[in-house]
Enzyme design. Structure first.
Site, short mmCIF file in Angstrom:
data_model
loop_
_atom_site.label_atom_id
_atom_site.label_comp_id
_atom_site.label_asym_id
_atom_site.label_seq_id
_atom_site.Cartn_x
_atom_site.Cartn_y
_atom_site.Cartn_z
N HIS A 63 0.85 -1.20 0.00
CA HIS A 63 0.00 0.00 0.00
C HIS A 63 0.88 1.25 0.00
O HIS A 63 2.11 1.14 0.12
CB HIS A 63 -0.94 0.00 1.21
CG HIS A 63 -0.25 0.05 2.53
ND1 HIS A 63 -0.28 -0.99 3.45
CD2 HIS A 63 0.51 1.00 3.11
CE1 HIS A 63 0.43 -0.66 4.51
NE2 HIS A 63 0.92 0.53 4.32
P1 TYD Z 1 -1.62 -2.71 7.77
O1 TYD Z 1 -0.98 -1.38 7.96
O2 TYD Z 1 -2.50 -2.89 6.57
O3 TYD Z 1 -0.51 -3.85 7.82
P2 TYD Z 1 0.60 -4.26 6.79
O4 TYD Z 1 0.67 -3.16 5.79
O5 TYD Z 1 1.85 -4.39 7.58
O6 TYD Z 1 0.24 -5.56 6.17
O7 TYD Z 1 -2.43 -3.05 9.07
C1 TYD Z 1 -2.94 -4.33 9.31
C2 TYD Z 1 -4.16 -4.20 10.19
O8 TYD Z 1 -3.83 -3.62 11.45
C3 TYD Z 1 -5.23 -3.32 9.57
O9 TYD Z 1 -6.48 -3.99 9.71
C4 TYD Z 1 -5.25 -2.08 10.38
C5 TYD Z 1 -4.63 -2.49 11.70
N1 TYD Z 1 -3.80 -1.42 12.27
C6 TYD Z 1 -4.29 -0.62 13.28
O10 TYD Z 1 -5.45 -0.79 13.73
N2 TYD Z 1 -3.51 0.37 13.81
C7 TYD Z 1 -2.26 0.59 13.34
O11 TYD Z 1 -1.55 1.51 13.85
C8 TYD Z 1 -1.74 -0.23 12.27
C9 TYD Z 1 -0.37 -0.03 11.72
C10 TYD Z 1 -2.55 -1.21 11.78
#
Ligand code: TYD
Length: 144
Positions: A63
């Site tokens: 992303h």
């Molecule tokens: P995401 O940032 O999409 O993870 P990655 O990019 O590492 O695969 O986040 C994964 C999940 O965690 C998403 O459902 C949102 C949640 N999340 C939070 O609730 N708070 C946060 O600070 C972060 C980073 C993620």
């Protein structure tokens, strides 16, 4: 003091990404590395989170962010960060606890090749905001 932040997420490029060598205080009983707002990194910190227990072969974070900038540290173990600005791609392999990868706002990123017990420490410039994410690569290209 670092140079100031890239202001516009539309114009950031993979060449704005840099490895920042953080200071390492060596002690016989172990080391300490410090990240300080606007001194070692070109932004103020609103949030810290970490990724751990990552299953073998897994990739994370396909992303971009419109406003969030971050510093990515392999606090333990190693992994690769693949960055893309819509024109160029660059891969950084992180494997030292005292190296931070500065990722400005507006870049597509993916993390992969996590070693066993890798700990990815993320120092972020904003609190969590689901609206700040771009999960669709075509939408990212339009944004740029
Ligand atoms: P995401 O940032 O999409 O993870 P990655 O990019 O590492 O695969 O986040 C994964 C999940 O965690 C998403 O459902 C949102 C949640 N999340 C939070 O609730 N708070 C946060 O600070 C972060 C980073 C993620």
């Amino acid at each position: 003091m670092m140079n100031s932040e890239t202001n516009n997420s539309r114009f950031s490029s993979v060449y704005d990404c840099t490895i920042i060598e953080l200071d390492k205080h060596h002690h016989e009983k172990g080391n300490i590395t410090v990240v300080e707002n606007n001194i070692t990194i070109p932004f103020g910190t609103k949030r810290v989170y970490y990724l751990y227990d990552i299953p073998g072969g897994e990739s994370r974070g396909a992303h971009a962010h419109k406003e969030l900038s971050q510093l990515v540290i392999a606090a333990s173990g190693s992994f690769d960060v693949i960055l893309d600005d819509g024109k160029e791609r660059k891969i950084f392999s992180l494997n030292r606890s005292y190296y931070g990868l500065y990722v400005p706002k507006g870049l597509w990123r993916q993390m992969e090749n996590f070693s066993t017990n890798a700990l990815a420490l993320i120092v972020a410039s904003t609190t969590y905001n689901a609206e700040d994410y771009i999960y669709d690569y075509e939408e990212f290209l339009k944004h740029k």
